[in-house]
Design a protein around this motif. Sequence first.
Motif, PDB file in Angstrom:
ATOM      1  N   THR A  91     -17.694 -28.795   9.899  1.00  0.00           N
ATOM      2  CA  THR A  91     -18.909 -28.285   9.950  1.00  0.00           C
ATOM      3  C   THR A  91     -20.022 -29.254  10.365  1.00  0.00           C
ATOM      4  OG1 THR A  91     -19.114 -28.910   7.751  1.00  0.00           O
ATOM      5  CG2 THR A  91     -18.122 -26.747   7.928  1.00  0.00           C
ATOM      6  N   GLN A  92     -21.150 -28.992  10.668  1.00  0.00           N
ATOM      7  CA  GLN A  92     -22.250 -29.497  10.994  1.00  0.00           C
ATOM      8  C   GLN A  92     -22.025 -30.749  12.201  1.00  0.00           C
ATOM      9  OE1 GLN A  92     -25.251 -29.053   9.662  1.00  0.00           O
ATOM     10  NE2 GLN A  92     -24.207 -27.461   8.512  1.00  0.00           N
ATOM     11  N   SER A  93     -21.342 -30.366  13.106  1.00  0.00           N
ATOM     12  CA  SER A  93     -20.812 -31.323  14.095  1.00  0.00           C
ATOM     13  C   SER A  93     -21.183 -30.780  15.458  1.00  0.00           C
ATOM     14  CB  SER A  93     -19.334 -31.728  13.990  1.00  0.00           C
ATOM     15  OG  SER A  93     -18.985 -32.773  14.766  1.00  0.00           O
ATOM     16  N   ARG A  94     -21.706 -32.060  16.152  1.00  0.00           N
ATOM     17  CA  ARG A  94     -21.658 -31.850  17.650  1.00  0.00           C
ATOM     18  C   ARG A  94     -20.710 -32.559  18.522  1.00  0.00           C
ATOM     19  NH1 ARG A  94     -27.796 -33.729  17.683  1.00  0.00           N
ATOM     20  NH2 ARG A  94     -28.593 -32.637  15.747  1.00  0.00           N
ATOM     21  N   GLU A 133     -22.517 -37.945  12.917  1.00  0.00           N
ATOM     22  CA  GLU A 133     -23.905 -38.152  12.378  1.00  0.00           C
ATOM     23  C   GLU A 133     -23.808 -38.310  10.953  1.00  0.00           C
ATOM     24  OE1 GLU A 133     -26.306 -35.094  14.060  1.00  0.00           O
ATOM     25  OE2 GLU A 133     -26.328 -35.857  16.018  1.00  0.00           O
ATOM     26  N   ASP A 135     -23.126 -36.067   8.439  1.00  0.00           N
ATOM     27  CA  ASP A 135     -22.969 -34.937   7.438  1.00  0.00           C
ATOM     28  C   ASP A 135     -21.672 -34.034   7.892  1.00  0.00           C
ATOM     29  OD1 ASP A 135     -24.292 -34.117   9.675  1.00  0.00           O
ATOM     30  OD2 ASP A 135     -25.941 -33.197   8.792  1.00  0.00           O
ATOM     31  N   GLU A 136     -20.957 -34.469   8.589  1.00  0.00           N
ATOM     32  CA  GLU A 136     -19.732 -33.689   8.986  1.00  0.00           C
ATOM     33  C   GLU A 136     -18.703 -33.627   7.892  1.00  0.00           C
ATOM     34  OE1 GLU A 136     -21.437 -35.101  12.964  1.00  0.00           O
ATOM     35  OE2 GLU A 136     -20.973 -35.951  11.084  1.00  0.00           O
ATOM     36  N   GLU A 137     -18.067 -32.412   7.728  1.00  0.00           N
ATOM     37  CA  GLU A 137     -17.007 -32.447   6.865  1.00  0.00           C
ATOM     38  C   GLU A 137     -15.936 -31.432   7.396  1.00  0.00           C
ATOM     39  OE1 GLU A 137     -18.940 -31.851   2.495  1.00  0.00           O
ATOM     40  OE2 GLU A 137     -19.372 -30.185   3.757  1.00  0.00           O
ATOM     41  N   LYS A 151     -13.568 -29.862   0.494  1.00  0.00           N
ATOM     42  CA  LYS A 151     -14.393 -30.274   1.596  1.00  0.00           C
ATOM     43  C   LYS A 151     -13.770 -32.046   1.712  1.00  0.00           C
ATOM     44  CE  LYS A 151     -18.063 -27.179   0.981  1.00  0.00           C
ATOM     45  NZ  LYS A 151     -19.680 -27.241   0.672  1.00  0.00           N
TER      46      LYS A 151
END
Length: 158
Positions: A91-94, A133, A135-137, A151
């Motif tokens: 999640t939350q990943s570019r 960055e 906040d990736e999980e 997580k």
Amino acid sequence: MRPLFASPRGPARLMCRSLLLSCLLTTLVVGLSACDSDDDGGLRLTQSGLLQVTPERLIFSILAEGQSESRDLNLTNSGSADLVISGLEVTQSRASFSISGEEGAEVSLPLTIAPQEELRLRVDYTADSQGIEGDEELVIATNSARQREVKVPIIATD
């Protein structure tokens, strides 16, 4: 004739009763965590898988754009029933992440892990201009009554 074990009196008796009550409550709480409601409104004992993940976080190096790195992730079912992995999502990943089995085999969901068995996955990371960055999980969805998802934080460090 004196009894072999005398019953405690006074404060000692109160302490023994408190200890006994504490043990009974602990047993009840542990037992209820493995219970489920049945169709009649009662309780029934259930068996459940329990996921343990090692390492607890995935730590990658800070890489230049286009460079890659891999980390192994071990999923262990320490429960008493089959554990079904129904989702693996970063999640939350570019950044670019991919997940494969041992020897690079493709992972096909759902995955089933028998009680007391282990599954090894490989997580590959390819850096882009943003990098990791913070906040990736990796979110692992399961059928466990005690943990619907686990997580795993993803971190980049020197």
